[in-house]
Scaffold this motif. Structure first.
Motif, mmCIF file in Angstrom:
data_model
loop_
_atom_site.group_PDB
_atom_site.id
_atom_site.type_symbol
_atom_site.label_atom_id
_atom_site.label_comp_id
_atom_site.label_asym_id
_atom_site.label_seq_id
_atom_site.Cartn_x
_atom_site.Cartn_y
_atom_site.Cartn_z
ATOM 1 N N MET A 1 0.847 -1.171 0.000
ATOM 2 C CA MET A 1 0.000 0.000 0.000
ATOM 3 C C MET A 1 0.892 1.233 0.000
ATOM 4 O O MET A 1 1.959 1.249 0.606
ATOM 5 C CB MET A 1 -0.898 -0.006 1.232
ATOM 6 N N CYS A 2 0.423 2.250 -0.691
ATOM 7 C CA CYS A 2 1.193 3.480 -0.816
ATOM 8 C C CYS A 2 0.245 4.667 -0.612
ATOM 9 O O CYS A 2 -0.912 4.613 -1.006
ATOM 10 C CB CYS A 2 1.815 3.528 -2.207
ATOM 11 N N PHE A 3 0.745 5.689 0.020
ATOM 12 C CA PHE A 3 -0.024 6.910 0.232
ATOM 13 C C PHE A 3 0.625 8.029 -0.568
ATOM 14 O O PHE A 3 1.851 8.111 -0.644
ATOM 15 C CB PHE A 3 -0.066 7.278 1.718
ATOM 16 N N GLY A 4 -0.194 8.879 -1.157
ATOM 17 C CA GLY A 4 0.321 9.986 -1.947
ATOM 18 C C GLY A 4 -0.320 11.298 -1.546
ATOM 19 O O GLY A 4 -1.409 11.325 -0.973
ATOM 20 N N THR A 5 0.361 12.364 -1.836
ATOM 21 C CA THR A 5 -0.167 13.709 -1.631
ATOM 22 C C THR A 5 0.047 14.478 -2.923
ATOM 23 O O THR A 5 1.167 14.546 -3.435
ATOM 24 C CB THR A 5 0.542 14.416 -0.471
ATOM 25 N N PHE A 6 -1.020 15.041 -3.444
ATOM 26 C CA PHE A 6 -0.982 15.763 -4.708
ATOM 27 C C PHE A 6 -1.603 17.139 -4.517
ATOM 28 O O PHE A 6 -2.299 17.390 -3.544
ATOM 29 C CB PHE A 6 -1.787 15.006 -5.777
ATOM 30 N N LEU A 7 -1.358 18.031 -5.468
ATOM 31 C CA LEU A 7 -2.014 19.340 -5.521
ATOM 32 C C LEU A 7 -2.941 19.358 -6.720
ATOM 33 O O LEU A 7 -2.571 18.905 -7.803
ATOM 34 C CB LEU A 7 -0.979 20.462 -5.678
ATOM 35 N N ASP A 8 -4.155 19.900 -6.527
ATOM 36 C CA ASP A 8 -5.060 20.023 -7.670
ATOM 37 C C ASP A 8 -4.775 21.329 -8.407
ATOM 38 O O ASP A 8 -3.833 22.049 -8.091
ATOM 39 C CB ASP A 8 -6.522 19.907 -7.238
ATOM 40 N N ARG A 9 -5.576 21.624 -9.417
ATOM 41 C CA ARG A 9 -5.348 22.813 -10.251
ATOM 42 C C ARG A 9 -5.421 24.113 -9.471
ATOM 43 O O ARG A 9 -4.821 25.113 -9.840
ATOM 44 C CB ARG A 9 -6.370 22.861 -11.382
ATOM 45 N N LYS A 10 -6.187 24.110 -8.387
ATOM 46 C CA LYS A 10 -6.348 25.321 -7.586
ATOM 47 C C LYS A 10 -5.343 25.408 -6.440
ATOM 48 O O LYS A 10 -5.362 26.345 -5.675
ATOM 49 C CB LYS A 10 -7.767 25.379 -7.023
ATOM 50 N N TYR B 1 -0.436 0.287 -12.043
ATOM 51 C CA TYR B 1 -0.235 1.709 -12.357
ATOM 52 C C TYR B 1 0.750 2.319 -11.356
ATOM 53 O O TYR B 1 0.362 3.056 -10.454
ATOM 54 C CB TYR B 1 -1.558 2.470 -12.299
ATOM 55 N N PRO B 2 2.052 2.041 -11.488
ATOM 56 C CA PRO B 2 3.022 2.562 -10.517
ATOM 57 C C PRO B 2 3.199 4.077 -10.630
ATOM 58 O O PRO B 2 3.054 4.652 -11.703
ATOM 59 C CB PRO B 2 4.314 1.841 -10.891
ATOM 60 N N LEU B 3 3.501 4.696 -9.499
ATOM 61 C CA LEU B 3 3.829 6.114 -9.493
ATOM 62 C C LEU B 3 5.264 6.255 -9.966
ATOM 63 O O LEU B 3 6.145 5.520 -9.527
ATOM 64 C CB LEU B 3 3.658 6.698 -8.095
ATOM 65 N N GLU B 4 5.506 7.189 -10.862
ATOM 66 C CA GLU B 4 6.807 7.326 -11.514
ATOM 67 C C GLU B 4 7.536 8.596 -11.110
ATOM 68 O O GLU B 4 8.185 9.232 -11.920
ATOM 69 C CB GLU B 4 6.619 7.268 -13.030
#
Length: 85
Positions: A1-10, A26-29
């Motif tokens: 299991m993997c956790f990610g943090t992303f920013l949206d367009r705003k 679908y690996p994170l690259e």
């Protein structure tokens, strides 16, 4: 299991959960722009996306900030900012 943090367009934060079968398919690259498909889940009054599919998208890098992400470009040039370690 993997956790990610992303920013949206705003510029808002998005937290994600990637379960092993999805992460294997679908690996994170690394750093980049991603298209995320999944279900929004609320637990403890907190929203998270359980990712079903992720796809890294191509984008044109910003030459003004590329020095922060590629240290080799910034070496030897006194006009470029240096990273704090």
């Amino acid at each position: 299991m993997c956790f990610g943090t992303f920013l949206d367009r705003k510029g808002n934060w998005l937290d994600t959960v990637h379960f092993p079968p999805t992460l294997k398919k679908y690996p994170l690259e690394g750093k980049g722009v991603y298209r995320l498909i999944g279900n929004v889940v609320e637990e403890f009054n907190f929203l998270t996306i359980e990712v079903i599919k992720s796809e890294r998208k191509h984008y044109r890098s910003d030459t003004k900030t590329s020095v922060f992400y590629n240290r080799k470009e910034g070496k030897g040039n006194k006009d470029t900012p240096t990273l704090l370690r």
